[in-house]
Every structure is written in structure tokens, then in C-alpha cells.
Design an enzyme around this catalytic site. Structure first.
Site, mmCIF file in Angstrom:
data_model
loop_
_atom_site.group_PDB
_atom_site.id
_atom_site.type_symbol
_atom_site.label_atom_id
_atom_site.label_comp_id
_atom_site.label_asym_id
_atom_site.label_seq_id
_atom_site.Cartn_x
_atom_site.Cartn_y
_atom_site.Cartn_z
ATOM 1 N N ARG A 179 0.814 -1.229 0.000
ATOM 2 C CA ARG A 179 0.000 0.000 0.000
ATOM 3 C C ARG A 179 0.847 1.279 0.000
ATOM 4 O O ARG A 179 0.490 2.287 0.627
ATOM 5 C CB ARG A 179 -0.964 0.033 1.202
ATOM 6 C CG ARG A 179 -1.970 -1.081 1.218
ATOM 7 C CD ARG A 179 -2.992 -0.987 0.088
ATOM 8 N NE ARG A 179 -3.846 -2.167 0.108
ATOM 9 C CZ ARG A 179 -3.613 -3.279 -0.604
ATOM 10 N NH1 ARG A 179 -2.579 -3.350 -1.439
ATOM 11 N NH2 ARG A 179 -4.422 -4.310 -0.531
ATOM 12 N N SER A 231 -10.682 -0.178 4.073
ATOM 13 C CA SER A 231 -10.006 -0.457 5.350
ATOM 14 C C SER A 231 -9.408 0.813 5.937
ATOM 15 O O SER A 231 -8.695 1.547 5.250
ATOM 16 C CB SER A 231 -8.887 -1.472 5.139
ATOM 17 O OG SER A 231 -9.445 -2.694 4.731
ATOM 18 N N GLU A 308 -4.492 3.569 7.067
ATOM 19 C CA GLU A 308 -4.371 3.429 5.610
ATOM 20 C C GLU A 308 -5.070 4.613 4.936
ATOM 21 O O GLU A 308 -4.592 5.157 3.941
ATOM 22 C CB GLU A 308 -5.011 2.106 5.159
ATOM 23 C CG GLU A 308 -4.866 1.859 3.678
ATOM 24 C CD GLU A 308 -5.243 0.437 3.261
ATOM 25 O OE1 GLU A 308 -4.975 -0.506 4.019
ATOM 26 O OE2 GLU A 308 -5.800 0.291 2.167
#
Ligand SMILES: Cc1cc2nc3c(=O)[nH]c(=O)nc-3n(C[C@H](O)[C@H](O)[C@H](O)COP(=O)(O)OP(=O)(O)OC[C@H]3O[C@@H](n4cnc5c(N)ncnc54)[C@H](O)[C@@H]3O)c2cc1C
Length: 319
Positions: A179, A231, A308
Site C-alpha cells: 500500500r 479499510s 491506511e
């Protein structure tokens, strides 16, 4: 209210010359559908338009922020003291097929890319099916699912520097990791990208895409009716080289966060790592709930969760 860092002359120019929305409520342009305003939002239709705007704002020393579909950000209730350049085209489905790769604009929706490749019988990028956001946003954050991410299939990308200069970079220069990519730090913008593809059995691809879409439908909320940004926290890095990343959702569930709520912000019933901003929720509700979730995991497991979703604008003691 304190004076904006964006000059009124620039706001006026963006409105008259570039059809900017002045001011623009960012709740309308993000999947959480909460948060305050920007003094000006310009919908950039082409890479050339985005490039000239970035050059102009850099030259005039004006703060700006580039946003795709806004599906991985939480904008504060005070809004953002910067011009927002929106590089997202929900209708585009044009891609140029070459020998061994396809060239795609950075503002195309990721799911449209996945869908088009299935139609062309090339791939396999079906793992990207159903992931919200633009191709550019996905490359910047190395989005993915089912153990594969876009960085694995990228050949090269044309990027725009914060000064407004364009260049092509090879994928291995972008330091892709879980990510993340070098673009997060350099703040370069993806204008277009070449993605590696192979000829694959079309029927097989279609079936795979359908089953992925079905699976996502069962497990993930539809952000249009249940505002969220996927998320909230990253999965947990392994403690040894041989270890595997562990799902943050499991730790959150075990820490008992499913019943948590702040104002109208609550947890998605099927996933303890997804916050839903219910009707009437504000950004601070979402942020405070995320802090409570983080604290619960810290207390139960002594693990520090890492966000995130990107925070945009001011949040008290943000981490
Ligand atoms: C219901 C739901 C499910 C999700 N599931 C997944 C999943 O399975 N896997 C996954 O990885 N993510 C998932 N996400 C998160 C999100 O879809 C991805 O992070 C997506 O790639 C964000 O793209 P965006 O265009 O919306 O970026 P934005 O939210 O607009 O921006 C995010 C960041 O990317 C930067 N950015 C945007 N466009 C560009 C560009 N052209 N060039 C450079 N930087 C840019 C922005 O400046 C910002 O820093 C999910 C989100 C939702 C709402």
C-alpha cells in the site's frame, strides 16, 4: 474564520478560466461523504489541463492537492486550505492496446480498467475488479487484493512533478511496497500508465471477474449507499522475514470494536476495519471512532495500528 492561503485572485481565475467549483464541499467528492470545503475545485479532464494547472499553481506559490475519486481519504470538517485538482473521469473507458501492454489514463476508474481488459480478452487484472478509485490513486497507493497489487503489473508511468514537469518512470523506480510507492513522498501525479498484459482465455476471465465482484459484494459495503473508504488501518507487518502480514480486522474484532460508535459513525457489521459514516456523521466522528479502535488494539495486543486512509486537513493530535 482565518484567512485562506489561496489567493482570491487565483480562485477567481480558476472559476472564470477553468470552470472551478468555488467553494466546493468535499463531502460531494469523497466516498466518506463528510468533511468541509476547498476554496476551489477544478475537474481536470485531460493530462494537459492538469499539467498546466499544476504549473500555474506552482508558479503562483498556491497550495494544491490532487485527488482521484476520493475513496481513500478523510477530509476534516474544517475542509482543506488548498485548491483541489480532481483527476477522475467516471465515464472514461478508453485504453490503447499495444503488443504486451495497455496504455491507460490515470483518471480512469480502476474497475473500468479491469472490465475493459476482460472485454479485450487480455489480463489477468481481474483481482482489481470492484476496487473503487482511479488508476492514478491505485498506483500511488499500490492498491490491490487477493495477494496481488497494481505495482506487480505496472511497466511504466508518465508522472507530473509538483513543479509541473512530465517524465516517464519505470515501475522499478517507484519503490512499490505494501500500500505504498515512491509517489507518496515525491507527490508526483500519475498522468498515464503502461500495464503489462497477456492474451488469456476470455471466458475464463469473465467468470473470474464475476466471482470476484460477487465476493466483494458479499464482504464490502457499497460506498455510494454506505459511505466509507475501505479499510481504515493497514494490515500488520510480519515480525520476521518468514512471517506473513496479519489482517488488522482480526485484531480489531478480537479487541471488541464491532460495537463501537461515535455520533453517527459506526463499524460495518461484516468487517471490523471498515467505518461507515451514517447520515448526519461528521469527519470528527469518523476520526474519533478510528482513534478509539486504535486504542482498543493497543490495550489488548500492544500493537500500534497504522492508518491506511489519508487524513486531509486538520485533525486534533492526528497520528
Ligand atoms: C468500499 C471500498 C473498498 C476498497 N477496497 C480496497 C481494496 O480491496 N484494495 C485496496 O488497495 N484499496 C481499497 N480501497 C481503497 C481505495 O479504493 C484505493 O486506495 C484507491 O486506489 C484510491 O484511489 P482514489 O482515486 O480514490 O484516490 P484518492 O482517495 O482520491 O487519493 C488517495 C491518494 O492518492 C493520491 N492520488 C490520487 N490520484 C492520483 C494520481 N493520479 N497520481 C498520484 N497520486 C494520486 C491522492 O493525492 C491521495 O494522496 C477501498 C475503498 C472503498 C471505499
Amino acid at each position: 474564520m482565518s484567512e485562506s492561503s489561496v489567493s482570491p485572485n487565483i480562485v477567481h481565475r480558476l472559476e472564470t478560466e477553468f470552470d472551478a467549483v468555488v467553494p466546493a464541499p468535499l463531502s460531494r467528492y469523497t466516498s466518506f461523504q463528510v468533511g468541509g470545503k476547498t476554496p476551489a475545485l477544478v475537474q481536470c479532464h485531460t493530462a494537459d489541463q492538469l499539467s498546466s494547472l499544476v504549473s500555474l499553481l506552482h508558479r503562483e506559490k498556491q497550495p494544491y492537492f490532487v485527488m482521484g475519486q476520493g475513496t481513500n481519504v478523510l477530509v476534516s470538517d474544517e475542509g482543506v486550505d488548498a485548491v483541489v485538482l480532481r483527476f477522475c473521469d467516471d465515464t472514461s473507458d478508453a485504453l490503447i492496446q499495444q503488443e504486451g501492454f495497455v496504455r491507460v489514463n490515470g483518471n480512469m476508474l480502476l474497475d473500468h480498467v479491469a472490465e475493459k481488459l476482460v472485454e479485450h480478452g487480455v489480463g489477468d487484472l481481474t483481482y482489481l475488479s470492484g476496487i473503487p478509485g482511479t488508476l492514478g490513486g491505485a498506483i500511488a497507493g499500490n492498491a490491490g487484493a487477493f495477494g496481488r497489487q497494481i505495482g506487480d503489473d505496472l511497466l511504466r508511468a508518465e508522472v507530473l512533478s509538483i513543479e509541473g514537469n512530465r517524465r516517464w518512470v519505470e515501475a522499478d523506480e517507484l519503490s512499490f511496497a505494501y500500500r505504498s510507492s515512491a509517489l507518496k513522498k515525491s507527490r508526483e501525479i500519475v498522468l498515464q500508465a503502461d500495464i503489462r498484459v497477456e492474451d488469456v482465455d476470455g471466458q475464463e476471465l469473465r467468470e473470474k471477474r464475476e466471482s470476484i465482484l460477487q465476493l466483494r459484494k458479499e464482504k464490502h459495503p457499497d460506498w455510494k449507499s454506505e459511505p466509507c473508504a475501505g479499510s481504515v488501518f493497514r494490515n500488520i507487518e510480519p515480525t520476521s522475514a518468514a512471517g506473513r502480514r496479519q489482517a488488522a480486522g482480526w485484531f480489531l474484532e478480537e479487541a471488541g470494536v464491532k460495537a463501537f460508535h461515535v455520533g453517527e459513525a459506526s463499524l460495518y457489521a461484516k468487517h471490523a476495519n471498515i467505518i461507515i459514516a451514517g447520515e448526519g456523521a461528521c469527519a470528527m466522528d469518523v476520526y474519533t471512532l478510528s482513534e478509539n479502535m486504535k486504542r482498543a488494539v493497543k490495550e489488548r495486543f500492544d500493537i500500534e495500528l497504522v492508518r491506511e486512509v489519508q487524513l486531509i486537513g486538520a485533525f486534533a493530535n492526528a497520528s
